[in-house]
Design a protein around this motif. Sequence first.
Motif, short mmCIF file in Angstrom:
data_model
loop_
_atom_site.label_atom_id
_atom_site.label_comp_id
_atom_site.label_asym_id
_atom_site.label_seq_id
_atom_site.Cartn_x
_atom_site.Cartn_y
_atom_site.Cartn_z
N VAL A 478 0.76 -1.18 0.15
CA VAL A 478 -0.05 -0.06 0.15
C VAL A 478 0.98 1.29 0.13
O VAL A 478 1.71 1.46 1.02
CB VAL A 478 -0.91 0.05 1.25
N PRO A 479 0.91 2.19 -1.01
CA PRO A 479 1.59 3.19 -0.99
C PRO A 479 1.55 4.14 0.24
O PRO A 479 0.28 4.43 0.87
CB PRO A 479 1.28 4.19 -2.25
N ALA A 480 2.52 4.76 0.78
CA ALA A 480 2.28 5.59 2.09
C ALA A 480 1.73 6.76 1.81
O ALA A 480 0.68 7.14 2.80
CB ALA A 480 3.98 5.77 2.58
N ARG A 481 1.87 7.41 0.70
CA ARG A 481 1.12 8.55 0.73
C ARG A 481 -0.54 8.16 0.25
O ARG A 481 -1.45 9.17 0.76
CB ARG A 481 1.49 9.28 -0.57
N GLU A 482 -0.90 7.11 -0.05
CA GLU A 482 -2.20 6.94 -0.18
C GLU A 482 -2.65 6.53 1.27
O GLU A 482 -3.84 7.07 1.49
CB GLU A 482 -2.45 5.40 -1.14
N LEU A 483 -2.29 5.89 1.97
CA LEU A 483 -2.46 5.75 3.40
C LEU A 483 -2.53 7.12 4.02
O LEU A 483 -3.41 7.12 5.17
CB LEU A 483 -1.37 4.88 4.25
N LEU A 484 -1.60 8.19 3.82
CA LEU A 484 -1.86 9.48 4.17
C LEU A 484 -3.11 10.06 4.07
O LEU A 484 -4.00 10.49 4.90
CB LEU A 484 -0.49 10.45 3.92
#
Length: 562
Positions: A478-484
């Motif tokens: 899961v991309p970290a910026r998507e999680l943000l």
Amino acid sequence: MRTLLKYFCFLVLIAMMCDCSGSKNRETLQRELQSIDLMRGEVTLCGSGADEFGKVEFAQSCLEKVRADFNLATALLHSFEYPEAEKVFVKVIDEDPNCLMAYWGVAMSNFHPLWAPPSKEELEKGTRIIGLARSLESKSQKESDYLEAVAVMFTDWDKIDHTTRLQKFENATEKIYQKYPDDKEAAIFYALALRAASSPEDKSFAKQRKAGEILNALFSAEPDHPGIAHYLIHTFDYPELAELALPAARKYASIAAASAHAQHMPSHIFTRLGLWDESIQSNSKMISAAQCYAESSGIKGHWDEELHGIDYIVYAYLQQGRDSIAGDQVAYMSTISEVFPINNKEAYSFAAVPARYALERRSWKEAAALQLRPANFPWDNYPWERSIISFGRALGAVHTRDLNSARAALAELKANHATLLEKGKTYQARQVQVQMLASEAWIQFLQGNKKEAVRLMTEAAEREDATEKDSVTPGEVVPARELLGDLYLEIGEPTKALEAYEADLKTHRRRFNGLYGAGLAASKSGDTKKAITYYQELIETAKLSEGRAELETARSFLRKHM
């Protein structure tokens, strides 16, 4: 007359002695070759086109009768078909023991840049074959230069780390490239060395751009050379550069149709550009070819390339919302317990595929229950790869409000991170650190500490932005910026969520959850125009979906606002 006769006899005797000496040397060489566990046999490949490997013409001083086989072996080498390339190089040696470049080829077949680092057995084999090649008396300076260039990967291999050896290989191939400017193979292998030695933390892509210039200068004149097309894909396998490799990606599979890897490799670019249909087609062919290769070559269990292809195809299916067919692949992988050869590609696939399947579908209970499988796999050797399971469990536990389990998963990540630092694997340690920060962020959110959660998740996103993914994976689980973006939505800040999703979609194009998150954040922040744009793209991307709830949300919004 008698003196002349004596002189003639003396010359005959010398000639016989020389012949005996040469015969003895050949016998010694053959014995030493037989003592090395070299691969021999007929070429076994199962791509979509029999005997289609591309066109390579590599000038060397071997006997005329082996030159076609030498070019075939080099073509196989360029498509990373290493066992098959070694077989053909060994065949050349058996027919022409003085063909130094065939020894070079065997060494290259056991080095394999951009692949899993060579094993202890491969390093030992390469060291021995280079030693034999150095003992040959008949060799040109150019061929000696080629041999010494690959020798740097094996010299003191037990004392020098793999990254340092790759840098040495780059330096050695650069010298050959400069010394022999008319040798196109020198240029191609130098481009490969540049890409292999490039740092995933260099966001200027200096080495990749240089390699791309070299390869593009050759591509129009050599459109059927497998190495040029293949290495262009690897060279531009980055979100910022991927468009540059699309022509090569759409060409390479037909150039080397007999290669399973050539069927798969274009999907690296298709994934970068969100071309999910093309990625699925590419990996469907690759998986079938890999299964055929395992059966035809007598591999016990499954070939590692098959698992690599499954990771990519599952990723693509999930972006289209085709969860059932992705689930079929996950179920199939769960039946696999024996693989060959054991390496990081399999470790990554075994961990990433079930984690992706749970997390992309937001099936949090499933994520919280993830386990390392198969149980007989040597997971202790792969702390980065097994961290994927811990990360999935951490996110699953947070979303099911199981704080103790989330903390336990975080502790596993920290232990793996420490192990990687101890082993000097700083790149992998940084990847795990991103997972640690993201897990801590969501744990803080669960505990009500919104400000700290945002700080930690932002740091995770910035750290992930500063480095590139490993070539073993189609993308972060899961991309970290998507999680943000997800976090901002949870705490009721849709405008900031939209900023995060839009930034992430620039490097992770047409991701299902990225598009949905952007559409939802836009609608909540009052930007109807953007919401319509993202929801329309989501529906188009997932037009073959069996039906996720997010798609109905998107359709409902569009019905009201269009």
